[in-house]
Write a protein that holds these residues in place. Structure first.
Motif, short mmCIF file in Angstrom:
data_model
loop_
_atom_site.label_atom_id
_atom_site.label_comp_id
_atom_site.label_asym_id
_atom_site.label_seq_id
_atom_site.Cartn_x
_atom_site.Cartn_y
_atom_site.Cartn_z
N ASN A 52 9.97 86.71 55.09
CA ASN A 52 9.63 88.12 55.26
C ASN A 52 10.86 89.03 55.33
N MET A 53 12.04 88.43 55.43
CA MET A 53 13.24 89.25 55.57
C MET A 53 14.31 88.97 54.53
N SER A 54 13.92 88.22 53.49
CA SER A 54 14.90 87.92 52.44
C SER A 54 14.19 87.54 51.14
N ASN A 55 14.98 87.55 50.08
CA ASN A 55 14.51 87.09 48.79
C ASN A 55 15.04 85.67 48.62
N ILE A 56 14.16 84.73 48.35
CA ILE A 56 14.56 83.33 48.20
C ILE A 56 14.39 82.97 46.73
N SER A 57 15.48 82.51 46.11
CA SER A 57 15.41 82.15 44.69
C SER A 57 15.98 80.76 44.48
N VAL A 58 15.72 80.22 43.30
CA VAL A 58 16.19 78.88 42.92
C VAL A 58 17.02 79.03 41.65
N PRO A 59 18.34 79.30 41.80
CA PRO A 59 19.17 79.51 40.61
C PRO A 59 19.37 78.27 39.75
N ASP A 60 19.32 77.09 40.37
CA ASP A 60 19.37 75.83 39.62
C ASP A 60 18.57 74.78 40.39
N ARG A 62 19.12 72.27 42.14
CA ARG A 62 19.61 71.72 43.39
C ARG A 62 20.04 72.80 44.39
N THR A 63 19.81 74.08 44.08
CA THR A 63 20.30 75.15 44.95
C THR A 63 19.21 76.16 45.28
N LEU A 64 19.18 76.54 46.55
CA LEU A 64 18.35 77.65 47.00
C LEU A 64 19.29 78.79 47.38
N MET A 65 18.94 80.01 46.98
CA MET A 65 19.76 81.15 47.35
C MET A 65 18.91 82.13 48.14
N ILE A 66 19.43 82.51 49.30
CA ILE A 66 18.74 83.42 50.20
C ILE A 66 19.51 84.73 50.22
N SER A 67 18.87 85.82 49.77
CA SER A 67 19.48 87.14 49.77
C SER A 67 18.74 88.02 50.77
N PRO A 68 19.33 88.26 51.94
CA PRO A 68 18.64 89.06 52.96
C PRO A 68 18.47 90.51 52.52
N PHE A 69 17.34 91.11 52.90
CA PHE A 69 17.11 92.53 52.61
C PHE A 69 18.10 93.38 53.40
N ASP A 70 18.42 92.92 54.62
CA ASP A 70 19.37 93.61 55.48
C ASP A 70 20.60 92.71 55.62
N PRO A 71 21.72 93.04 54.95
CA PRO A 71 22.90 92.16 54.97
C PRO A 71 23.44 91.88 56.38
N SER A 72 23.14 92.73 57.35
CA SER A 72 23.65 92.49 58.71
C SER A 72 22.97 91.30 59.37
N THR A 73 21.89 90.79 58.79
CA THR A 73 21.17 89.66 59.39
C THR A 73 21.65 88.31 58.88
N ILE A 74 22.64 88.31 58.02
CA ILE A 74 23.07 87.06 57.38
C ILE A 74 23.50 86.00 58.40
N GLY A 94 28.86 86.17 52.35
CA GLY A 94 28.89 87.54 52.83
C GLY A 94 27.70 88.36 52.36
N LYS A 95 27.14 88.01 51.22
CA LYS A 95 25.99 88.75 50.67
C LYS A 95 24.75 87.87 50.59
N ALA A 96 24.96 86.60 50.38
CA ALA A 96 23.85 85.66 50.22
C ALA A 96 24.23 84.32 50.85
N ILE A 97 23.21 83.52 51.09
CA ILE A 97 23.42 82.17 51.63
C ILE A 97 22.91 81.18 50.59
N ARG A 98 23.73 80.17 50.34
CA ARG A 98 23.34 79.12 49.40
C ARG A 98 23.09 77.83 50.17
N LEU A 99 22.03 77.15 49.76
CA LEU A 99 21.72 75.82 50.29
C LEU A 99 21.76 74.86 49.11
N VAL A 100 22.72 73.95 49.13
CA VAL A 100 22.83 72.97 48.04
C VAL A 100 22.18 71.67 48.52
N MET A 101 21.19 71.23 47.78
CA MET A 101 20.46 70.02 48.14
C MET A 101 21.33 68.80 47.86
#
Length: 184
Positions: A52-60, A62-74, A94-101
């Motif tokens: 509810n507070m970020s955009n979650i995408s799958v760029p490849d 093995r990777t999940l990328m979380i881009s918060p709507f409010d960067p101060s919540t990172i 600083g802008k997004a969080i990556r989770l590498v499986m």
């Protein structure tokens, strides 16, 4: 008036949905945004689902990328991920969080297969309990005179057919998840 079968059919469908949601939280090695569905972040003192507070995408794969709507919540998101049960360390740019499986080892696959089978078995137990409750309700209605003996027999047969279908669906859901786990 709804019959006991109709009432319990709805409950059995909910049991299947819960199983699917629970299996989505089992990490199979392939990036899947559903893995983060259970993550809750402390957002200004309010527990808020990550989705509810970020955009979650799958760029490849093995990777999940979380881009918060409010960067101060990172930092809060990163903290929630670290204390979660997903077992993946987040990396923050600083802008997004990556989770590498991490790659799934054979030992991990076997452990996760056991967990998946256990979840399936727990769902089957829940369905059997629902069948028992439905059967008791039908027998009670027959004793009270609301059902004839033929109605009771028909309703019990329908409940059994429904239970058998639900058991088969559970087996298929579990088999699909095991297959997904073994393909990696």
């Amino acid at each position: 008036m709804s019959t006991p079968r109709e009432k319990y059919e709805e409950k059995m469908a909910k049991t299947l949905n819960v199983l699917k949601e629970d299996l989505n939280s089992v990490r199979a090695g392939r990036a899947n945004a559903a893995l983060l569905d259970q993550i809750v972040v402390d957002y200004y003192g309010t527990p808020t689902p990550l989705k509810n507070m970020s955009n979650i995408s799958v760029p490849d794969p093995r990777t999940l990328m979380i881009s918060p709507f409010d960067p101060s919540t990172i930092k809060d998101i990163e903290k929630a991920l670290q204390v979660s049960t997903i077992g993946i360390n987040p990396s923050n740019d600083g802008k997004a969080i990556r989770l590498v499986m991490p790659p799934v080892t054979e030992e991990t696959r076997k452990e996760k297969t056991k967990v998946i089978k256990k979840m399936g078995e727990e769902s089957k137990v829940a369905v059997r309990n629902l069948r028992r409750d439905a059967n008791e309700e039908v027998k009670k209605l027959q004793k009270e005179g609301e059902f004839t003996e033929d109605d009771e027999k028909d309703e019990l047969e329908e409940i059994q057919k429904l239970t058998d279908k639900c058991m088969k669906d559970i087996d298929n859901i579990v088999a699909d998840k095991e297959k997904e786990l073994m393909e990696l």
